[in-house]
Motif scaffolding. Structure first.
Motif, PDB file in Angstrom:
ATOM      1  N   VAL A  34      73.062 -34.236 107.667  1.00  0.00           N
ATOM      2  CA  VAL A  34      73.594 -33.605 106.451  1.00  0.00           C
ATOM      3  C   VAL A  34      73.426 -32.094 106.533  1.00  0.00           C
ATOM      4  O   VAL A  34      74.340 -31.317 106.247  1.00  0.00           O
ATOM      5  CB  VAL A  34      72.887 -34.162 105.200  1.00  0.00           C
ATOM      6  CG1 VAL A  34      73.420 -33.494 103.940  1.00  0.00           C
ATOM      7  CG2 VAL A  34      73.058 -35.678 105.124  1.00  0.00           C
ATOM      8  N   GLY A  35      72.220 -31.680 106.917  1.00  0.00           N
ATOM      9  CA  GLY A  35      71.956 -30.269 107.166  1.00  0.00           C
ATOM     10  C   GLY A  35      71.581 -29.434 105.964  1.00  0.00           C
ATOM     11  O   GLY A  35      71.224 -28.264 106.114  1.00  0.00           O
ATOM     12  N   SER A  36      71.644 -29.990 104.745  1.00  0.00           N
ATOM     13  CA  SER A  36      71.360 -29.193 103.552  1.00  0.00           C
ATOM     14  C   SER A  36      69.869 -29.136 103.257  1.00  0.00           C
ATOM     15  O   SER A  36      69.084 -29.999 103.696  1.00  0.00           O
ATOM     16  CB  SER A  36      72.089 -29.786 102.344  1.00  0.00           C
ATOM     17  OG  SER A  36      71.560 -31.069 102.025  1.00  0.00           O
ATOM     18  N   ASP A  37      69.463 -28.125 102.479  1.00  0.00           N
ATOM     19  CA  ASP A  37      68.065 -28.040 102.053  1.00  0.00           C
ATOM     20  C   ASP A  37      67.679 -29.280 101.256  1.00  0.00           C
ATOM     21  O   ASP A  37      66.562 -29.784 101.388  1.00  0.00           O
ATOM     22  CB  ASP A  37      67.852 -26.788 101.194  1.00  0.00           C
ATOM     23  CG  ASP A  37      67.881 -25.499 102.002  1.00  0.00           C
ATOM     24  OD1 ASP A  37      67.936 -25.589 103.252  1.00  0.00           O
ATOM     25  OD2 ASP A  37      67.861 -24.421 101.386  1.00  0.00           O
ATOM     26  N   ALA A  38      68.606 -29.756 100.428  1.00  0.00           N
ATOM     27  CA  ALA A  38      68.320 -30.931  99.602  1.00  0.00           C
ATOM     28  C   ALA A  38      68.023 -32.154 100.467  1.00  0.00           C
ATOM     29  O   ALA A  38      67.136 -32.949 100.142  1.00  0.00           O
ATOM     30  CB  ALA A  38      69.501 -31.216  98.672  1.00  0.00           C
ATOM     31  N   ALA A  39      68.753 -32.315 101.559  1.00  0.00           N
ATOM     32  CA  ALA A  39      68.531 -33.464 102.442  1.00  0.00           C
ATOM     33  C   ALA A  39      67.158 -33.385 103.087  1.00  0.00           C
ATOM     34  O   ALA A  39      66.430 -34.394 103.166  1.00  0.00           O
ATOM     35  CB  ALA A  39      69.614 -33.518 103.511  1.00  0.00           C
ATOM     36  N   GLY A  43      66.291 -26.755 109.907  1.00  0.00           N
ATOM     37  CA  GLY A  43      66.126 -27.284 108.553  1.00  0.00           C
ATOM     38  C   GLY A  43      64.738 -27.849 108.324  1.00  0.00           C
ATOM     39  O   GLY A  43      64.181 -27.744 107.216  1.00  0.00           O
TER      40      GLY A  43
END
Length: 230
Positions: A197-202, A140
């Motif tokens: 969290v692992g999301s792009d947004a995070a 990420g």
């Protein structure tokens, strides 16, 4: 604290105190656009002449404003901001540093991004390390760096003990690392772990927060040697 630094802090405190009154702050706001006579200031603020005079005297006493006589009507004066009116109203330089080292637990995301971001805004060298380094940089973090056209400086996580020296300016960007190191670091930024969290947004949120904090710090550190911490 040396005498010169004490005097600078006292001068800054005096200016902040002078601007703690809403009327005086409004006067300074008005003067950033142009010079005004005391009568014009009184009209704008709608307060009595004696209060205007008091506020101007306070601002003048700390070097924020000055008054000059009108070239037309010698009985009239104009108030203007001094060339150094707003100096010292924001934090000054922190100190000098020969190198900045960013630290998180795994050295797989936050500290890696921070070190790379630092090198885009400062000539002071940067490095990163982890208190418990991971096997590889988080995917990420790599993706976030790519989205923002940032080149990561390290190709793998490294242990802090292998990186840090006694003269480095250490910034922990992870609560776990900060609490593990205690007072060893110079600064701490409490930034949530995007890997959890692992999301792009995070990861993008982490990138943005690091970018903001690094821009602020870079303007307040000067290149040079740093005294060894005890």
């Amino acid at each position: 604290m040396n005498t010169e630094r004490t005097m600078l802090l006292e001068a800054r405190a005096a200016r902040h105190a002078a601007l703690s009154d809403p009327s005086r702050l409004r006067i300074v706001d008005l003067l950033t656009l142009g010079d005004l006579s005391p009568t014009e200031i009184r009209t704008a603020l709608d307060i009595p002449p004696n209060l205007i005079n008091h506020h101007l005297n306070v601002l003048e006493s700390v070097g924020i404003v000055a008054r000059s006589r009108s070239e037309a009507d010698k009985r009239r004066s104009y108030v203007h901001l001094t060339p150094t009116a707003l100096e010292g109203l924001i934090p000054g330089l922190v100190e000098s540093a020969s190198r900045v080292v960013f630290v998180c637990t795994a050295n797989s995301a936050r500290s890696q991004l921070a070190a790379a971001l630092w090198q885009t805004v400062s000539d002071i060298p940067a490095a990163s390390g982890g208190t418990h380094p991971a096997d590889a940089i988080a995917a990420g973090a790599v993706a976030a760096a790519s989205r923002h056209d940032l080149m990561l400086t390290d190709d793998h996580p490294r242990a802090l003990d292998e990186v840090v020296t006694a003269t480095d300016f250490v910034v922990t960007v992870c609560d776990n690392a900060h609490e593990e190191l205690g007072v060893t670091g110079n600064l701490h930024w409490s930034i949530p772990d995007p890997v959890r969290v692992g999301s792009d947004a995070a990861f993008d949120s982490t990138f943005t927060e690091l970018q903001r904090r690094i821009a602020e710090l870079a303007s307040r550190l000067t290149p040079g040697s740093k005294e060894t911490r005890p």
